[in-house]
Design a protein around this motif. Sequence first.
Motif, mmCIF file in Angstrom:
data_model
loop_
_atom_site.group_PDB
_atom_site.id
_atom_site.type_symbol
_atom_site.label_atom_id
_atom_site.label_comp_id
_atom_site.label_asym_id
_atom_site.label_seq_id
_atom_site.Cartn_x
_atom_site.Cartn_y
_atom_site.Cartn_z
ATOM 1 N N ILE A 49 28.010 37.870 55.757
ATOM 2 C CA ILE A 49 29.283 38.191 55.117
ATOM 3 C C ILE A 49 29.681 39.649 55.381
ATOM 4 C CG2 ILE A 49 28.317 38.903 52.879
ATOM 5 C CD1 ILE A 49 30.613 37.155 51.617
ATOM 6 N N ARG A 82 36.665 40.461 57.202
ATOM 7 C CA ARG A 82 37.266 39.666 56.131
ATOM 8 C C ARG A 82 37.347 38.176 56.453
ATOM 9 N NH1 ARG A 82 39.233 42.004 51.886
ATOM 10 N NH2 ARG A 82 40.570 40.226 51.431
ATOM 11 N N LEU A 85 35.214 35.672 54.508
ATOM 12 C CA LEU A 85 35.561 35.251 53.152
ATOM 13 C C LEU A 85 36.329 33.934 53.138
ATOM 14 C CD1 LEU A 85 36.783 38.703 51.722
ATOM 15 C CD2 LEU A 85 34.447 37.822 51.923
ATOM 16 N N ALA A 213 34.846 37.342 46.900
ATOM 17 C CA ALA A 213 34.401 36.787 48.187
ATOM 18 C C ALA A 213 35.191 35.571 48.632
ATOM 19 C CB ALA A 213 32.910 36.438 48.109
ATOM 20 N N SER A 216 34.417 31.680 50.326
ATOM 21 C CA SER A 216 32.974 31.799 50.553
ATOM 22 C C SER A 216 32.252 31.994 49.222
ATOM 23 C CB SER A 216 32.672 32.969 51.499
ATOM 24 O OG SER A 216 33.235 32.747 52.775
#
Length: 368
Positions: A49, A82, A85, A213, A216
């Motif tokens: 992530i 990003r 996410l 998040a 995700s």
Amino acid sequence: MELLSRMGRGCFKNPRLKVEADSGGEDLFDAAAMPKSVPRHLVIMVNGIIGSAGDWRYGAEQFVKKLPDKVIVHRSECNSSRLTLDGVDTMGERLAEEVLSVVRRWPEVQKISFVAHSLGGLVARYAIGRLYDYSSKLEPVGTSRNCFSEEKTEHSKQSLEKCYEAKIAGLEPMNFITFATPHLGSRGNKQLPFLCGLPFLERRASQTAHLIAGRSGKHLFLMDNDDGKPPLLLQMVDDSEDLKFMSALRAFKRRVAYANANYDHMVGWRTSSIRRQHELPKSHLLVIDEKYPHIVYVEGENADDICNKASSNIGGQTIDLEEEMIRGLTQVSWERVDVSFQKSRQRYIAHSTIQVIKDGRRKGLEEL
């Protein structure tokens, strides 16, 4: 000529190591080995992530240095920053498309392995479910190892058998390796360690994860309920009509889960090693390997172990989501490698440090 043109597109800091970059990541290979023959093994490296292809720079270089004539390493970049996410499913679909494009670019490769960090392990598990293919072909009797049914022709000079082959993106699946991946999600007690196991904080995190998040976060905390379906991570411990998650995992010759035994503030030991609390090694069993100082425990699992666990879990009792995921994922064997950076200056960033273990003992590296 095509091979030479591909080799000339980029370079690494080591002049022997060449990089090909495109919109979908980077391919790293040994330029000195290429004129002789193209490596036959493709290794896909997947970031976690808010990560990027750069997170695997050191790891990719080590793979190619150790196996210069055997591997092409692709550092995926379709899910970076990003974009991580967007949800495990969306990222998995993107990764699957990226892998197919890499395979088309390197038609010589025959084998495939995945090496993934953190959330990237879940993304890779989704992608292989999409990339799984189960096809049949006829081969001379006795030459194939994995044949489930046999067809013999009486009038042919040579008997043939129908052999069923499991492929990932059309290639032979070899190793599936994850580092600090939350295979069971982040919802359970102490599965997100920086919350200190406090129930009210863990409940709050489940309710607000999507604000930080995105999708995700919903997937990690098992809070998704798309079209009334079970949480995605629960779906991923079984096959569906068009996504063969467990068949794909089973197709790999080896599955290895690296887990931080301590100091990982992002991913708990249970979820990254796919164990129940009582199955975690006791502290007195954690030993330091002189050759590989950060490896403190290695646990293999064979078919008998899987059967024994399955039989001990049979019953009509209601089980929670974590238990259901453990039962699903342990239908296949896993090698578990527990890591500790307790004596390292980098112990407080163990979640990232596990990606760049410098002892060279990435299980499966020598067998690639």
